[in-house]
Design a protein around this motif. Structure first.
Motif, PDB file in Angstrom:
ATOM      1  N   GLN A  13      13.046   1.354  -1.610  1.00 12.96           N
ATOM      2  CA  GLN A  13      12.953   0.487  -0.427  1.00 12.96           C
ATOM      3  C   GLN A  13      11.748  -0.449  -0.507  1.00 12.96           C
ATOM      4  O   GLN A  13      11.880  -1.646  -0.359  1.00 12.96           O
ATOM      5  N   CYS A  14      10.564   0.101  -0.757  1.00 14.22           N
ATOM      6  CA  CYS A  14       9.348  -0.729  -0.711  1.00 14.22           C
ATOM      7  C   CYS A  14       8.753  -1.022  -2.069  1.00 14.22           C
ATOM      8  O   CYS A  14       7.896  -1.901  -2.204  1.00 14.22           O
ATOM      9  N   THR A  16       6.794   0.924  -3.939  1.00  9.43           N
ATOM     10  CA  THR A  16       5.510   1.563  -4.245  1.00  9.43           C
ATOM     11  C   THR A  16       5.736   3.016  -4.642  1.00  9.43           C
ATOM     12  O   THR A  16       6.806   3.577  -4.446  1.00  9.43           O
ATOM     13  N   VAL A  34       1.458  -4.987   5.046  1.00 16.60           N
ATOM     14  CA  VAL A  34       2.836  -5.382   5.331  1.00 16.60           C
ATOM     15  C   VAL A  34       2.871  -6.884   5.561  1.00 16.60           C
ATOM     16  O   VAL A  34       2.080  -7.428   6.328  1.00 16.60           O
TER      17      VAL A  34
END
Length: 87
Positions: A13-14, A16, A34
């Motif tokens: 999703q991100c 990281t 963000v």
């Protein structure tokens, strides 16, 4: 093998990895900020999704962007083919 491990530990999703956030693993709790952006293309796709007929199954349905001129040519060709069938 190392890449497979890296990919497995990376959030889809991100993007990281948990260790990037954990000080005890050499990371930093403030490693990232963000960022908010709005994509006009994604916004157009979501608007079209909201316009889909009630009861239309979303299974396998993909919405994507096509350049407007290319789409206009596609529609014109389709209409010509349909007209030729009805002659």
């Amino acid at each position: 093998m190392a890449y497979a491990d890296f990919a497995r530990l990376t959030c889809p999703q991100c993007g990281t990895r948990d260790e990037e956030w954990q000080p005890e693993a050499g990371g930093d709790r403030h490693a990232y900020e963000v960022s908010t952006t709005r994509c006009s293309g994604c916004q157009a796709i979501e608007r079209k999704r909201e316009e889909l007929p009630e009861g239309l199954s979303p299974a396998g349905l993909k919405l994507g962007l096509v350049p407007a001129e290319e789409y206009a040519r596609f529609i014109e060709q389709r209409e010509q083919q349909q007209a030729a069938r009805h002659r």
